[in-house]
Design a protein around this motif. Structure first.
Motif, PDB file in Angstrom:
ATOM      1  N   VAL A 131       0.823  -1.203   0.000  1.00  0.00           N
ATOM      2  CA  VAL A 131       0.000   0.000   0.000  1.00  0.00           C
ATOM      3  C   VAL A 131       0.860   1.258   0.000  1.00  0.00           C
ATOM      4  CG1 VAL A 131      -1.783   1.273   1.265  1.00  0.00           C
ATOM      5  CG2 VAL A 131      -1.844  -1.231   1.190  1.00  0.00           C
ATOM      6  N   SER A 132       1.993   1.243   0.699  1.00  0.00           N
ATOM      7  CA  SER A 132       2.823   2.437   0.816  1.00  0.00           C
ATOM      8  C   SER A 132       3.394   2.865  -0.533  1.00  0.00           C
ATOM      9  CB  SER A 132       3.968   2.197   1.809  1.00  0.00           C
ATOM     10  OG  SER A 132       4.784   1.119   1.369  1.00  0.00           O
ATOM     11  N   LYS A 133       3.809   1.902  -1.358  1.00  0.00           N
ATOM     12  CA  LYS A 133       4.352   2.211  -2.679  1.00  0.00           C
ATOM     13  C   LYS A 133       3.325   2.073  -3.790  1.00  0.00           C
ATOM     14  CE  LYS A 133       9.122   0.977  -1.516  1.00  0.00           C
ATOM     15  NZ  LYS A 133      10.283   0.133  -1.880  1.00  0.00           N
ATOM     16  N   ARG A 134       2.103   1.682  -3.425  1.00  0.00           N
ATOM     17  CA  ARG A 134       1.003   1.519  -4.374  1.00  0.00           C
ATOM     18  C   ARG A 134       1.375   0.535  -5.486  1.00  0.00           C
ATOM     19  NH1 ARG A 134      -1.150   7.809  -4.926  1.00  0.00           N
ATOM     20  NH2 ARG A 134      -1.480   8.125  -2.681  1.00  0.00           N
ATOM     21  N   ARG A 135       1.887  -0.600  -5.063  1.00  0.00           N
ATOM     22  CA  ARG A 135       2.299  -1.625  -6.013  1.00  0.00           C
ATOM     23  C   ARG A 135       1.653  -2.956  -5.661  1.00  0.00           C
ATOM     24  NH1 ARG A 135       8.850  -0.537  -6.574  1.00  0.00           N
ATOM     25  NH2 ARG A 135       8.710   1.486  -7.638  1.00  0.00           N
ATOM     26  N   ALA A 136       1.479  -3.778  -6.689  1.00  0.00           N
ATOM     27  CA  ALA A 136       0.935  -5.120  -6.503  1.00  0.00           C
ATOM     28  C   ALA A 136       1.744  -6.093  -7.350  1.00  0.00           C
ATOM     29  CB  ALA A 136      -0.540  -5.165  -6.891  1.00  0.00           C
ATOM     30  N   TRP A 137       1.775  -7.324  -6.912  1.00  0.00           N
ATOM     31  CA  TRP A 137       2.542  -8.378  -7.607  1.00  0.00           C
ATOM     32  C   TRP A 137       1.723  -9.661  -7.596  1.00  0.00           C
ATOM     33  CZ3 TRP A 137       4.004 -13.223  -6.292  1.00  0.00           C
ATOM     34  CH2 TRP A 137       4.948 -13.854  -7.113  1.00  0.00           C
ATOM     35  N   PRO A 138       1.732 -10.458  -8.670  1.00  0.00           N
ATOM     36  CA  PRO A 138       2.543 -10.335  -9.892  1.00  0.00           C
ATOM     37  C   PRO A 138       1.813  -9.573 -11.002  1.00  0.00           C
ATOM     38  CG  PRO A 138       1.467 -12.461  -9.847  1.00  0.00           C
ATOM     39  CD  PRO A 138       1.044 -11.761  -8.589  1.00  0.00           C
ATOM     40  N   LEU A 139       2.583  -8.847 -11.786  1.00  0.00           N
ATOM     41  CA  LEU A 139       2.067  -8.176 -12.971  1.00  0.00           C
ATOM     42  C   LEU A 139       2.523  -8.946 -14.206  1.00  0.00           C
ATOM     43  CD1 LEU A 139       2.697  -4.415 -12.125  1.00  0.00           C
ATOM     44  CD2 LEU A 139       0.469  -5.507 -12.413  1.00  0.00           C
ATOM     45  N   PRO A 140       1.619  -9.366 -15.080  1.00  0.00           N
ATOM     46  CA  PRO A 140       2.019 -10.122 -16.268  1.00  0.00           C
ATOM     47  C   PRO A 140       2.771  -9.242 -17.256  1.00  0.00           C
ATOM     48  CG  PRO A 140      -0.295  -9.564 -16.389  1.00  0.00           C
ATOM     49  CD  PRO A 140       0.168  -9.144 -15.027  1.00  0.00           C
ATOM     50  N   LEU A 141       3.481  -9.864 -18.164  1.00  0.00           N
ATOM     51  CA  LEU A 141       4.236  -9.124 -19.177  1.00  0.00           C
ATOM     52  C   LEU A 141       3.296  -8.380 -20.109  1.00  0.00           C
ATOM     53  CD1 LEU A 141       7.027  -8.481 -20.329  1.00  0.00           C
ATOM     54  CD2 LEU A 141       6.822 -10.531 -21.780  1.00  0.00           C
ATOM     55  N   ARG A 144      -1.094  -6.065 -18.454  1.00  0.00           N
ATOM     56  CA  ARG A 144      -0.892  -5.674 -17.061  1.00  0.00           C
ATOM     57  C   ARG A 144      -2.068  -4.854 -16.524  1.00  0.00           C
ATOM     58  NH1 ARG A 144       4.923  -5.412 -15.963  1.00  0.00           N
ATOM     59  NH2 ARG A 144       4.600  -3.579 -14.669  1.00  0.00           N
ATOM     60  N   ARG A 145      -2.594  -3.992 -17.382  1.00  0.00           N
ATOM     61  CA  ARG A 145      -3.654  -3.077 -16.960  1.00  0.00           C
ATOM     62  C   ARG A 145      -4.916  -3.822 -16.542  1.00  0.00           C
ATOM     63  NH1 ARG A 145      -6.117   1.762 -20.781  1.00  0.00           N
ATOM     64  NH2 ARG A 145      -7.679   2.538 -19.297  1.00  0.00           N
ATOM     65  N   PHE A 146      -5.178  -4.967 -17.176  1.00  0.00           N
ATOM     66  CA  PHE A 146      -6.427  -5.680 -16.932  1.00  0.00           C
ATOM     67  C   PHE A 146      -6.249  -6.879 -15.991  1.00  0.00           C
ATOM     68  CE2 PHE A 146      -6.602  -3.768 -21.168  1.00  0.00           C
ATOM     69  CZ  PHE A 146      -7.696  -2.932 -21.010  1.00  0.00           C
ATOM     70  N   SER A 147      -5.036  -7.115 -15.527  1.00  0.00           N
ATOM     71  CA  SER A 147      -4.784  -8.205 -14.596  1.00  0.00           C
ATOM     72  C   SER A 147      -5.268  -7.812 -13.202  1.00  0.00           C
ATOM     73  CB  SER A 147      -3.289  -8.521 -14.552  1.00  0.00           C
ATOM     74  OG  SER A 147      -2.580  -7.435 -13.981  1.00  0.00           O
ATOM     75  N   PRO A 148      -5.499  -8.782 -12.302  1.00  0.00           N
ATOM     76  CA  PRO A 148      -5.908  -8.443 -10.934  1.00  0.00           C
ATOM     77  C   PRO A 148      -4.921  -7.505 -10.239  1.00  0.00           C
ATOM     78  CG  PRO A 148      -6.269 -10.776 -11.348  1.00  0.00           C
ATOM     79  CD  PRO A 148      -5.524 -10.244 -12.532  1.00  0.00           C
ATOM     80  N   GLN A 151      -5.316  -4.032 -11.800  1.00  0.00           N
ATOM     81  CA  GLN A 151      -6.522  -3.380 -11.299  1.00  0.00           C
ATOM     82  C   GLN A 151      -6.333  -2.904  -9.862  1.00  0.00           C
ATOM     83  OE1 GLN A 151      -9.520  -2.745 -12.950  1.00  0.00           O
ATOM     84  NE2 GLN A 151      -8.357  -3.324 -14.765  1.00  0.00           N
ATOM     85  N   MET A 152      -5.592  -3.679  -9.077  1.00  0.00           N
ATOM     86  CA  MET A 152      -5.319  -3.281  -7.702  1.00  0.00           C
ATOM     87  C   MET A 152      -4.468  -2.013  -7.665  1.00  0.00           C
ATOM     88  SD  MET A 152      -5.545  -3.596  -4.461  1.00  0.00           S
ATOM     89  CE  MET A 152      -6.288  -5.186  -4.148  1.00  0.00           C
ATOM     90  N   GLU A 153      -3.437  -1.936  -8.489  1.00  0.00           N
ATOM     91  CA  GLU A 153      -2.608  -0.734  -8.529  1.00  0.00           C
ATOM     92  C   GLU A 153      -3.424   0.492  -8.948  1.00  0.00           C
ATOM     93  OE1 GLU A 153       0.894  -1.269 -10.864  1.00  0.00           O
ATOM     94  OE2 GLU A 153       1.922  -2.413  -9.289  1.00  0.00           O
ATOM     95  N   LYS A 154      -4.340   0.293  -9.878  1.00  0.00           N
ATOM     96  CA  LYS A 154      -5.205   1.394 -10.300  1.00  0.00           C
ATOM     97  C   LYS A 154      -6.060   1.883  -9.144  1.00  0.00           C
ATOM     98  CE  LYS A 154      -8.812   2.523 -13.675  1.00  0.00           C
ATOM     99  NZ  LYS A 154      -9.644   1.986 -14.804  1.00  0.00           N
ATOM    100  N   LEU A 155      -6.581   0.949  -8.354  1.00  0.00           N
ATOM    101  CA  LEU A 155      -7.397   1.324  -7.205  1.00  0.00           C
ATOM    102  C   LEU A 155      -6.552   2.001  -6.133  1.00  0.00           C
ATOM    103  CD1 LEU A 155     -10.234   1.160  -5.937  1.00  0.00           C
ATOM    104  CD2 LEU A 155      -9.559  -1.025  -4.931  1.00  0.00           C
TER     105      LEU A 155
END
Length: 269
Positions: A131-141, A144-148, A151-155
């Motif tokens: 939450v502090s860096k507003r990052r989520a993992w894993p992001l596909p190659l 990325r924008r439509f992966s879970p 979507q979490m990073e967008k939120l």
């Protein structure tokens, strides 16, 4: 809870409330998946069409070093067991979110990657959220924008919704989809009326068109399609009805009632 209060609450709780208010999830687990309650702070379930989805959320900020403690094999086995109890056409998915303000380390990635599994009727995956860096993992190659995780990073980067926005019931779909249902019902009824008005011959049964009538009005048979090249019959044949009971109006009506049903919004403690 006012708008500023949502900014102060843990993101894990905010995300649970967001899923309930905006994506139709309900707080709670299926009877076969209650084991998740021992390993997650929040468990939410959604049934959409022929797919059942469960989200498990771990609030890593509630206790230092807290993680999702169910073994990878246990999660896969649970998903397989639940999927096996569902009707043949239904599929099942479990997504686990570890949400906290700590950095996502190599050990976290290695541990959570083992929780990803896939079978014929089920799928599981685990996502780490910083939450502090507003990052989520894993992001596909790709995608990325439509992966879970995407979507979490967008939120995470969007302003948090207020308590009022998280409590407002929403219609399950947009009005445009409801209009389509009514237009389709009207079209099916109009075609059936045309079959009665422009009928050729008699069947001796009320409201039952003859084979000749169905063929003239776009029914499917070898001679007009192959012999005469009337390809339009391939598209008009789904609108034909052998009798009044063949009109799927009742199904369309049930669909419209389902579309009108509001999403249930629950409270997340």
């Amino acid at each position: 809870m006012d708008g500023s209060a949502t900014e102060r609450e843990h993101f894990s709780r905010y995300y649970a409330r967001y899923l309930v208010a905006k994506h139709g999830y309900r707080l709670g687990a299926l009877p076969q998946s209650e084991a998740l309650l021992q390993h997650c702070d929040y468990v939410l379930t959604r049934s959409a069409g022929k797919r059942i989805s469960i989200v498990g959320i771990v609030n890593c900020d509630s206790t230092e070093g807290k993680t999702f403690t169910m073994p990878a094999q246990g999660l896969a086995g649970l998903a397989q067991q639940v999927a096996g109890s569902l009707p043949a056409a239904e599929k099942f998915a479990i997504t686990i979110y570890e949400i906290g303000s700590r950095a996502i380390g190599r050990a976290d990635k290695f541990r959570l990657s083992g929780h990803g599994s896939r079978g014929r009727k089920y799928a599981t995956k685990a996502i780490a959220v910083d939450v502090s860096k507003r990052r989520a993992w894993p992001l596909p190659l790709f995608g990325r924008r439509f992966s879970p995780a995407g979507q979490m990073e967008k939120l995470l980067r969007a302003p948090r919704l207020s308590a009022a926005e998280l409590s407002r019931p929403e219609r399950a779909v947009k009005l445009g989809r409801l209009i389509f249902v009514w237009v389709l019902m009207a079209l099916l009824l109009a075609v059936f009326i045309a079959e009665q008005v422009f009928t050729v011959g008699k069947t001796g049964k009320p409201a039952v068109p003859t084979i000749e009538t169905l063929q003239i009005l776009g029914g499917l048979s070898h001679r007009p399609v192959i012999g005469e090249g009337q390809r339009r019959h391939l598209f008009t044949v789904p609108l034909r009805h052998a009798d009044i009971t063949n009109i799927p109006a009742s199904t369309a009506w049930r669909s419209s009632q389902h579309l009108l049903r509001s999403k249930a919004v629950g409270e997340v403690a």
